[in-house]
Motif scaffolding. Structure first.
Motif, PDB file in Angstrom:
ATOM      1  N   ALA A  63       7.367  -2.409  -1.680  1.00 51.61           N
ATOM      2  CA  ALA A  63       6.505  -1.973  -2.014  1.00 51.61           C
ATOM      3  C   ALA A  63       6.148  -2.270  -2.863  1.00 51.61           C
ATOM      4  O   ALA A  63       6.988  -1.874  -3.816  1.00 51.61           O
ATOM      5  CB  ALA A  63       6.419  -0.897  -1.532  1.00 51.61           C
ATOM      6  N   ASN A  65       1.874  -1.925  -6.284  1.00 52.07           N
ATOM      7  CA  ASN A  65       0.213  -2.094  -5.964  1.00 52.07           C
ATOM      8  C   ASN A  65      -0.267  -3.332  -5.718  1.00 52.07           C
ATOM      9  O   ASN A  65       0.376  -5.140  -5.957  1.00 52.07           O
ATOM     10  CB  ASN A  65       0.391  -1.880  -7.424  1.00 52.07           C
ATOM     11  CG  ASN A  65       1.014   0.186  -7.405  1.00 52.07           C
ATOM     12  OD1 ASN A  65       0.926  -0.199  -8.689  1.00 52.07           O
ATOM     13  ND2 ASN A  65       0.267   0.475  -6.295  1.00 52.07           N
ATOM     14  N   ARG A  95      -6.698   1.015  -0.667  1.00 55.43           N
ATOM     15  CA  ARG A  95      -5.337   2.301  -1.156  1.00 55.43           C
ATOM     16  C   ARG A  95      -4.216   1.275  -2.478  1.00 55.43           C
ATOM     17  O   ARG A  95      -3.418   2.246  -2.882  1.00 55.43           O
ATOM     18  CB  ARG A  95      -4.149   2.708   0.096  1.00 55.43           C
ATOM     19  CG  ARG A  95      -5.176   3.451   1.080  1.00 55.43           C
ATOM     20  CD  ARG A  95      -3.995   3.972   2.061  1.00 55.43           C
ATOM     21  NE  ARG A  95      -4.395   5.157   2.639  1.00 55.43           N
ATOM     22  CZ  ARG A  95      -4.471   5.372   4.684  1.00 55.43           C
ATOM     23  NH1 ARG A  95      -3.022   4.712   4.177  1.00 55.43           N
ATOM     24  NH2 ARG A  95      -4.825   5.995   4.515  1.00 55.43           N
ATOM     25  N   LEU A  97      -2.314  -0.386  -1.827  1.00 60.88           N
ATOM     26  CA  LEU A  97      -0.872  -0.148  -1.109  1.00 60.88           C
ATOM     27  C   LEU A  97      -0.525  -2.178  -0.610  1.00 60.88           C
ATOM     28  O   LEU A  97      -1.538  -2.371   0.059  1.00 60.88           O
ATOM     29  CB  LEU A  97      -0.620   0.510  -0.914  1.00 60.88           C
ATOM     30  CG  LEU A  97       1.558   0.553  -0.334  1.00 60.88           C
ATOM     31  CD1 LEU A  97       2.268   0.861  -1.336  1.00 60.88           C
ATOM     32  CD2 LEU A  97       1.209   1.351   1.346  1.00 60.88           C
ATOM     33  N   THR A 182       1.639   4.016  -9.831  1.00 67.17           N
ATOM     34  CA  THR A 182       0.237   3.107  -9.651  1.00 67.17           C
ATOM     35  C   THR A 182      -0.539   3.348 -10.278  1.00 67.17           C
ATOM     36  O   THR A 182      -1.242   1.461 -11.621  1.00 67.17           O
ATOM     37  CB  THR A 182      -0.400   3.359  -8.329  1.00 67.17           C
ATOM     38  OG1 THR A 182       0.709   3.576  -6.961  1.00 67.17           O
ATOM     39  CG2 THR A 182      -1.588   2.629  -7.911  1.00 67.17           C
ATOM     40  N   LEU A 195       1.266   6.964  -5.579  1.00 67.25           N
ATOM     41  CA  LEU A 195       1.116   6.898  -4.483  1.00 67.25           C
ATOM     42  C   LEU A 195       1.814   7.192  -3.336  1.00 67.25           C
ATOM     43  O   LEU A 195       3.515   7.579  -3.761  1.00 67.25           O
ATOM     44  CB  LEU A 195       0.724   5.461  -4.136  1.00 67.25           C
ATOM     45  CG  LEU A 195      -0.959   4.631  -4.971  1.00 67.25           C
ATOM     46  CD1 LEU A 195      -0.086   3.152  -4.228  1.00 67.25           C
ATOM     47  CD2 LEU A 195      -1.816   5.263  -4.759  1.00 67.25           C
ATOM     48  N   TRP A 199       1.898   6.635   2.975  1.00 65.00           N
ATOM     49  CA  TRP A 199       0.982   4.810   2.958  1.00 65.00           C
ATOM     50  C   TRP A 199       1.988   3.676   3.582  1.00 65.00           C
ATOM     51  O   TRP A 199       1.526   2.914   3.995  1.00 65.00           O
ATOM     52  CB  TRP A 199       0.040   5.065   1.573  1.00 65.00           C
ATOM     53  CG  TRP A 199      -1.194   6.267   1.549  1.00 65.00           C
ATOM     54  CD1 TRP A 199      -1.008   7.301   2.292  1.00 65.00           C
ATOM     55  CD2 TRP A 199      -1.637   6.284   0.262  1.00 65.00           C
ATOM     56  NE1 TRP A 199      -2.204   7.116   2.555  1.00 65.00           N
ATOM     57  CE2 TRP A 199      -2.410   7.372   1.210  1.00 65.00           C
ATOM     58  CE3 TRP A 199      -2.359   5.505  -0.557  1.00 65.00           C
ATOM     59  CZ2 TRP A 199      -3.393   7.603   0.460  1.00 65.00           C
ATOM     60  CZ3 TRP A 199      -2.519   6.037  -1.305  1.00 65.00           C
ATOM     61  CH2 TRP A 199      -4.001   6.383  -0.842  1.00 65.00           C
ATOM     62  N   ILE A 200       3.181   4.138   2.513  1.00 64.33           N
ATOM     63  CA  ILE A 200       4.201   3.005   3.360  1.00 64.33           C
ATOM     64  C   ILE A 200       4.910   3.265   4.237  1.00 64.33           C
ATOM     65  O   ILE A 200       4.505   1.275   5.083  1.00 64.33           O
ATOM     66  CB  ILE A 200       5.069   3.310   2.568  1.00 64.33           C
ATOM     67  CG1 ILE A 200       5.057   2.665   0.581  1.00 64.33           C
ATOM     68  CG2 ILE A 200       6.438   1.902   2.125  1.00 64.33           C
ATOM     69  CD1 ILE A 200       6.132   2.884  -0.408  1.00 64.33           C
TER      70      ILE A 200
END
Length: 342
Positions: A63, A65, A95, A97, A182, A195, A199-200
């Motif tokens: 993961a 940005n 987002r 991500l 982020t 973040l 969301w991940i």
């Protein structure tokens, strides 16, 4: 009155004092954890290179940005002087991500803890590659804000990060990943945001993206009036533009009446405008919504000190001390002085 209030705000250090606790892990403690933090490198148009950070969140995914890799000619990760090239990409540009996909990596994925379980003033630390550091560097602090946004909770902490840290890790004391470092606000006393891991997990179930090219802008880089309220209040607060801050905070409390931070920033604006009775009321509202709102407690302590309200100070001091012993000791000193003067 105004000069005394400003002196009290400085005395209690307001919201931005880093809180470095003895329990925080050191470089040795985080050595193994650092194996799961990678450097993300990019080939930029024009022949230059970019750098950021990434976190191994599964055997296949790192993961980071999206702004680290967006519109580049290619992205790779590096660890222990070895390079790894991704085989796929998943992206949510708004987002900010992105997930880089690999054949299984020889690194241990980090466990993740959802933001809904987090508490204000929890001790946290970051690991990332600031300023092109060859090894992950830690930064320590506490959780200062948890903001509901787009199905997750953006985490603000006093753990700082710098250029190159985008896509790095925010951990709790049990080494669970709780956020992806982020963005930060402008200004001398920046606010630092991460973040949520929800969301991940959500992005892992999404289809792959075919290109690094995008025209979408991350939510935190939208025009100011389109950003979340928790971002809109920062610059007026930093610049002591109290009337502007009050207008934004009133909109925030109207839209999110159960947000302790909304009422806290409204109280700050009213305190700056010397509207102390209303400020006290709104700080109490914030404290009632979030009993771990240290900043609201300190604000109430400032007002109590200006009013020579010994009873209010004595009531607040144990709760403050439980979250921050240094600030609790400062209030205890003021209580002692008030008792001596009476």
């Amino acid at each position: 009155m105004e000069s005394r209030i400003k002196a009290m705000m400085a005395f209690f250090c307001l919201t931005l004092t880093p809180q470095l606790a003895q329990a925080q892990p050191d470089m040795v403690d985080t050595l193994e954890l650092g194996h799961s933090i990678v450097m993300v490198t990019t080939d930029l148009p024009g022949g230059s290179n970019g750098r950021g950070s990434g976190v191994v969140v599964s055997p296949e995914y790192v993961a980071t940005n999206c702004h680290v890799i967006a519109n580049s000619n290619g992205a790779n990760i590096a660890k222990f002087r070895d390079g790894y090239q991704p085989t796929g990409l998943k992206a949510n540009w708004r987002r900010d991500l992105c997930l880089l996909k690999f054949t299984p990596l020889p690194f241990k994925p980090v466990p993740m803890r959802e933001s809904k379980t987090l508490r204000y003033e929890e001790e946290v630390f970051t690991l990332s590659f600031p300023a092109g550091s060859p090894v992950p560097q830690p930064s320590y602090g506490t959780i200062k804000g948890i903001y509901a946004y787009d199905g997750g909770r953006i985490v603000r902490s006093s753990a700082t990060f710098a250029m190159g840290s985008s896509g790095g890790a925010l951990f709790d004391q049990d080494f669970n990943l709780i956020g992806l470092t982020t963005f930060k606000s402008p200004g001398h006393h920046a606010f630092f945001y991460s973040l949520p891991v929800e969301w991940i997990k959500e992005l892992m179930e999404s289809p792959e993206t075919v290109s690094l090219k995008t025209e979408e802008v991350p939510f935190w880089a939208l025009p100011m009036t389109e950003r979340p309220f928790f971002m809109q209040v920062v610059i007026p607060y930093q610049n002591e533009e109290w009337a502007t801050l009050k207008t934004i905070a009133e909109q925030w409390t109207s839209k999110e009446p159960e947000s302790a931070d909304a009422w806290y920033f409204l109280g700050l604006a009213e305190e700056g405008l010397l509207q102390l009775p209303q400020a006290e009321k709104d700080f109490k509202r914030a404290y009632s919504i979030n009993p771990r709102d240290l900043d609201a407690m300190l604000a109430l302590s400032r007002i109590a000190l200006v009013q020579n309200n010994l009873g209010a100070l004595e009531s607040l001091q144990p709760a403050v001390s439980a979250l921050d012993k240094t600030q609790g000791d400062l209030i205890a000193q003021q209580i002692s002085k008030l008792k001596q003067s009476n």
